[in-house]
Design a protein around this motif. Structure first.
Motif, PDB file in Angstrom:
ATOM      1  N   VAL A  36       0.849  -1.085   0.035  1.00  0.00           N
ATOM      2  CA  VAL A  36       0.138   0.065  -0.133  1.00  0.00           C
ATOM      3  C   VAL A  36       0.866   1.262  -0.050  1.00  0.00           C
ATOM      4  CG1 VAL A  36      -1.608   1.308   1.403  1.00  0.00           C
ATOM      5  CG2 VAL A  36      -1.848  -1.056   1.188  1.00  0.00           C
ATOM      6  N   LYS A  37       2.015   1.327   1.028  1.00  0.00           N
ATOM      7  CA  LYS A  37       2.787   2.486   0.808  1.00  0.00           C
ATOM      8  C   LYS A  37       3.543   2.828  -0.557  1.00  0.00           C
ATOM      9  CE  LYS A  37       6.230   1.726   3.934  1.00  0.00           C
ATOM     10  NZ  LYS A  37       7.350   1.760   4.637  1.00  0.00           N
ATOM     11  N   PHE A  38       3.874   1.687  -1.262  1.00  0.00           N
ATOM     12  CA  PHE A  38       4.580   2.156  -2.633  1.00  0.00           C
ATOM     13  C   PHE A  38       3.970   1.768  -3.787  1.00  0.00           C
ATOM     14  CE2 PHE A  38       7.930   0.965   0.600  1.00  0.00           C
ATOM     15  CZ  PHE A  38       8.377   2.201   0.664  1.00  0.00           C
ATOM     16  N   THR A  39       2.384   1.744  -3.509  1.00  0.00           N
ATOM     17  CA  THR A  39       1.805   1.825  -4.773  1.00  0.00           C
ATOM     18  C   THR A  39       0.687   2.919  -4.856  1.00  0.00           C
ATOM     19  OG1 THR A  39       1.702  -0.703  -4.474  1.00  0.00           O
ATOM     20  CG2 THR A  39       0.006   0.282  -6.159  1.00  0.00           C
ATOM     21  N   GLU A  71       0.251 -32.671   6.173  1.00  0.00           N
ATOM     22  CA  GLU A  71       1.100 -31.671   6.059  1.00  0.00           C
ATOM     23  C   GLU A  71       0.842 -30.924   4.929  1.00  0.00           C
ATOM     24  OE1 GLU A  71       5.651 -31.690   5.550  1.00  0.00           O
ATOM     25  OE2 GLU A  71       5.272 -32.185   7.631  1.00  0.00           O
ATOM     26  N   THR A  72       0.614 -29.681   4.912  1.00  0.00           N
ATOM     27  CA  THR A  72       0.538 -29.106   3.918  1.00  0.00           C
ATOM     28  C   THR A  72       1.400 -27.787   3.656  1.00  0.00           C
ATOM     29  OG1 THR A  72      -1.881 -29.527   4.303  1.00  0.00           O
ATOM     30  CG2 THR A  72      -1.501 -27.604   2.722  1.00  0.00           C
ATOM     31  N   THR A  73       1.913 -27.525   2.341  1.00  0.00           N
ATOM     32  CA  THR A  73       2.557 -26.341   2.226  1.00  0.00           C
ATOM     33  C   THR A  73       1.577 -25.081   1.643  1.00  0.00           C
ATOM     34  OG1 THR A  73       4.643 -27.629   1.915  1.00  0.00           O
ATOM     35  CG2 THR A  73       4.567 -25.535   0.902  1.00  0.00           C
ATOM     36  N   LEU A  74       1.505 -24.168   2.119  1.00  0.00           N
ATOM     37  CA  LEU A  74       0.800 -22.838   1.737  1.00  0.00           C
ATOM     38  C   LEU A  74       1.816 -22.000   1.104  1.00  0.00           C
ATOM     39  CD1 LEU A  74      -1.941 -22.266   4.383  1.00  0.00           C
ATOM     40  CD2 LEU A  74      -2.244 -23.695   2.432  1.00  0.00           C
ATOM     41  N   THR A  75       1.619 -21.272   0.007  1.00  0.00           N
ATOM     42  CA  THR A  75       2.230 -20.515  -0.639  1.00  0.00           C
ATOM     43  C   THR A  75       1.578 -19.023  -0.534  1.00  0.00           C
ATOM     44  OG1 THR A  75       3.466 -22.025  -2.011  1.00  0.00           O
ATOM     45  CG2 THR A  75       3.681 -19.347  -2.760  1.00  0.00           C
ATOM     46  N   PHE A  76       2.098 -18.133   0.042  1.00  0.00           N
ATOM     47  CA  PHE A  76       1.480 -16.722   0.036  1.00  0.00           C
ATOM     48  C   PHE A  76       2.326 -15.828  -0.747  1.00  0.00           C
ATOM     49  CE2 PHE A  76       0.596 -18.728   3.992  1.00  0.00           C
ATOM     50  CZ  PHE A  76      -0.835 -18.461   4.342  1.00  0.00           C
ATOM     51  N   SER A  77       1.409 -14.951  -1.788  1.00  0.00           N
ATOM     52  CA  SER A  77       2.181 -14.000  -2.313  1.00  0.00           C
ATOM     53  C   SER A  77       1.560 -12.530  -2.198  1.00  0.00           C
ATOM     54  CB  SER A  77       2.153 -14.328  -4.030  1.00  0.00           C
ATOM     55  OG  SER A  77       3.013 -15.513  -4.242  1.00  0.00           O
ATOM     56  N   VAL A  78       2.178 -11.594  -2.190  1.00  0.00           N
ATOM     57  CA  VAL A  78       1.688 -10.260  -1.981  1.00  0.00           C
ATOM     58  C   VAL A  78       2.333  -9.659  -3.505  1.00  0.00           C
ATOM     59  CG1 VAL A  78       1.406  -8.118  -0.835  1.00  0.00           C
ATOM     60  CG2 VAL A  78       1.474 -10.224   0.176  1.00  0.00           C
ATOM     61  N   ALA A  79       1.398  -9.120  -4.313  1.00  0.00           N
ATOM     62  CA  ALA A  79       1.962  -8.588  -5.476  1.00  0.00           C
ATOM     63  C   ALA A  79       1.379  -7.162  -5.771  1.00  0.00           C
ATOM     64  CB  ALA A  79       1.522  -9.314  -6.713  1.00  0.00           C
ATOM     65  N   ASP A  80       1.998  -6.258  -5.904  1.00  0.00           N
ATOM     66  CA  ASP A  80       1.577  -4.840  -6.290  1.00  0.00           C
ATOM     67  C   ASP A  80       2.020  -4.278  -7.664  1.00  0.00           C
ATOM     68  OD1 ASP A  80       4.258  -3.303  -6.066  1.00  0.00           O
ATOM     69  OD2 ASP A  80       3.969  -3.856  -4.286  1.00  0.00           O
ATOM     70  N   THR A  81       1.233  -3.412  -8.139  1.00  0.00           N
ATOM     71  CA  THR A  81       1.658  -2.383  -9.403  1.00  0.00           C
ATOM     72  C   THR A  81       2.278  -1.268  -8.977  1.00  0.00           C
ATOM     73  OG1 THR A  81      -0.555  -1.489  -9.414  1.00  0.00           O
ATOM     74  CG2 THR A  81      -0.327  -3.688 -10.573  1.00  0.00           C
ATOM     75  N   GLY A  82       3.260  -1.226  -7.840  1.00  0.00           N
ATOM     76  CA  GLY A  82       3.991   0.073  -7.478  1.00  0.00           C
ATOM     77  C   GLY A  82       5.014   0.404  -8.172  1.00  0.00           C
ATOM     78  N   ILE A  83       5.865   1.234  -7.491  1.00  0.00           N
ATOM     79  CA  ILE A  83       7.011   1.725  -7.845  1.00  0.00           C
ATOM     80  C   ILE A  83       8.152   0.731  -8.349  1.00  0.00           C
ATOM     81  CG2 ILE A  83       6.598   3.884  -6.949  1.00  0.00           C
ATOM     82  CD1 ILE A  83       8.587   3.330  -4.848  1.00  0.00           C
ATOM     83  N   GLY A  84       8.035  -0.537  -7.676  1.00  0.00           N
ATOM     84  CA  GLY A  84       9.015  -1.481  -7.826  1.00  0.00           C
ATOM     85  C   GLY A  84      10.441  -1.127  -7.021  1.00  0.00           C
ATOM     86  N   ILE A  85      11.250  -1.921  -7.101  1.00  0.00           N
ATOM     87  CA  ILE A  85      12.483  -1.950  -6.372  1.00  0.00           C
ATOM     88  C   ILE A  85      13.726  -2.142  -7.413  1.00  0.00           C
ATOM     89  CG2 ILE A  85      13.892  -3.061  -4.271  1.00  0.00           C
ATOM     90  CD1 ILE A  85      11.224  -3.975  -3.438  1.00  0.00           C
ATOM     91  N   ALA A  86      14.580  -1.328  -7.248  1.00  0.00           N
ATOM     92  CA  ALA A  86      15.880  -1.478  -8.121  1.00  0.00           C
ATOM     93  C   ALA A  86      16.603  -2.888  -7.800  1.00  0.00           C
ATOM     94  CB  ALA A  86      16.831  -0.218  -7.999  1.00  0.00           C
ATOM     95  N   SER A  87      17.238  -3.344  -8.763  1.00  0.00           N
ATOM     96  CA  SER A  87      18.054  -4.484  -8.628  1.00  0.00           C
ATOM     97  C   SER A  87      19.175  -4.554  -7.501  1.00  0.00           C
ATOM     98  CB  SER A  87      18.450  -5.262 -10.002  1.00  0.00           C
ATOM     99  OG  SER A  87      19.142  -4.069 -10.592  1.00  0.00           O
ATOM    100  N   GLU A  88      20.032  -3.494  -7.476  1.00  0.00           N
ATOM    101  CA  GLU A  88      20.850  -3.179  -6.726  1.00  0.00           C
ATOM    102  C   GLU A  88      20.281  -2.987  -4.971  1.00  0.00           C
ATOM    103  OE1 GLU A  88      20.238   0.792  -8.733  1.00  0.00           O
ATOM    104  OE2 GLU A  88      20.395  -1.111  -9.319  1.00  0.00           O
ATOM    105  N   ASP A  89      19.189  -2.532  -4.929  1.00  0.00           N
ATOM    106  CA  ASP A  89      18.465  -2.508  -3.483  1.00  0.00           C
ATOM    107  C   ASP A  89      18.075  -3.970  -2.964  1.00  0.00           C
ATOM    108  OD1 ASP A  89      18.907   0.198  -3.199  1.00  0.00           O
ATOM    109  OD2 ASP A  89      17.434   1.156  -4.028  1.00  0.00           O
ATOM    110  N   GLN A  90      17.643  -4.527  -4.081  1.00  0.00           N
ATOM    111  CA  GLN A  90      17.011  -5.888  -3.641  1.00  0.00           C
ATOM    112  C   GLN A  90      17.870  -6.867  -2.689  1.00  0.00           C
ATOM    113  OE1 GLN A  90      15.081  -7.999  -7.029  1.00  0.00           O
ATOM    114  NE2 GLN A  90      14.229  -6.246  -7.688  1.00  0.00           N
TER     115      GLN A  90
END
Length: 186
Positions: A36-39, A71-90
């Motif tokens: 929310v902050k970066f979108t 035993e279950t594996t859950l996969t959670f994802s949070v995707a946004d259409t925000g400003i993104g993150i530069a590869s050097e910052d990742q």
């Protein structure tokens, strides 16, 4: 902000899971807050999917009888259409008190949310993965193993919920139809 929040839950995701609800709740709050902050426009999507491995006679907790769980594996994802993150910052995202150039322009936060989420996910046996393109958005995802009863996928009858407590990522709702009937007759 004019944002659309989407929640996508695979149909086979169980109603009830056994995990550390406080850690899972905090992880999701941190990831959604950052989205929310970066979108500024577009959408944020929380998705949950599943992979199941059957097991038998897993002990739920000390001094409780064993039950047949999966035993279950859950996969959670949070995707946004925000400003993104530069590869050097990742590469520095999960360091305490470190803020990316995006964080500095937002002028919010302490730089601890992703660090805490990363640590909690590791404690739950998972790994936090980030995929981001500057100017296009970010996706943070993780998978954790949880336990669920074999009948958790079945939709319970109303009678089986009377007096029970349902927990959904730390939000509790007590269902007590007898109390409701008593209160409504006064």
């Amino acid at each position: 902000k004019n944002l659309q929040l989407r929640v996508e839950r695979a149909p086979c995701v169980p109603r009830i899971i056994y995990s550390d609800r406080l850690k899972l709740r905090q992880i999701l709050i941190n990831l959604l807050s950052n989205a929310v902050k970066f979108t500024t426009t577009g959408s944020i999507t929380l998705s949950v999917d599943i992979e199941t491995i059957p097991t038998d006679n897993i002990t739920i907790a000390p001094q409780q009888p064993t039950a047949s769980l999966e035993e279950t594996t859950l996969t959670f994802s949070v995707a946004d259409t925000g400003i993104g993150i530069a590869s050097e910052d990742q590469t520095r995202l999960f360091e305490a008190f470190v803020q990316t150039t995006s964080d500095l322009t937002a002028q919010e936060g302490t730089g601890l949310g992703l660090t805490i989420s990363h640590e909690y996910i590791q404690l739950l046996g998972g790994q936090l993965i980030v995929k981001s393109t500057l100017g296009q958005g970010s996706t943070f995802s993780f998978s954790i193993a949880v336990n669920t009863s074999k009948n958790a996928l079945a939709k319970p009858s109303l009678e089986s919920e009377i007096g029970s407590t349902m927990t959904v990522v730390g939000l509790e709702m007590a269902l007590d139809r007898k109390s409701t009937r008593l209160n409504s007759s006064h």
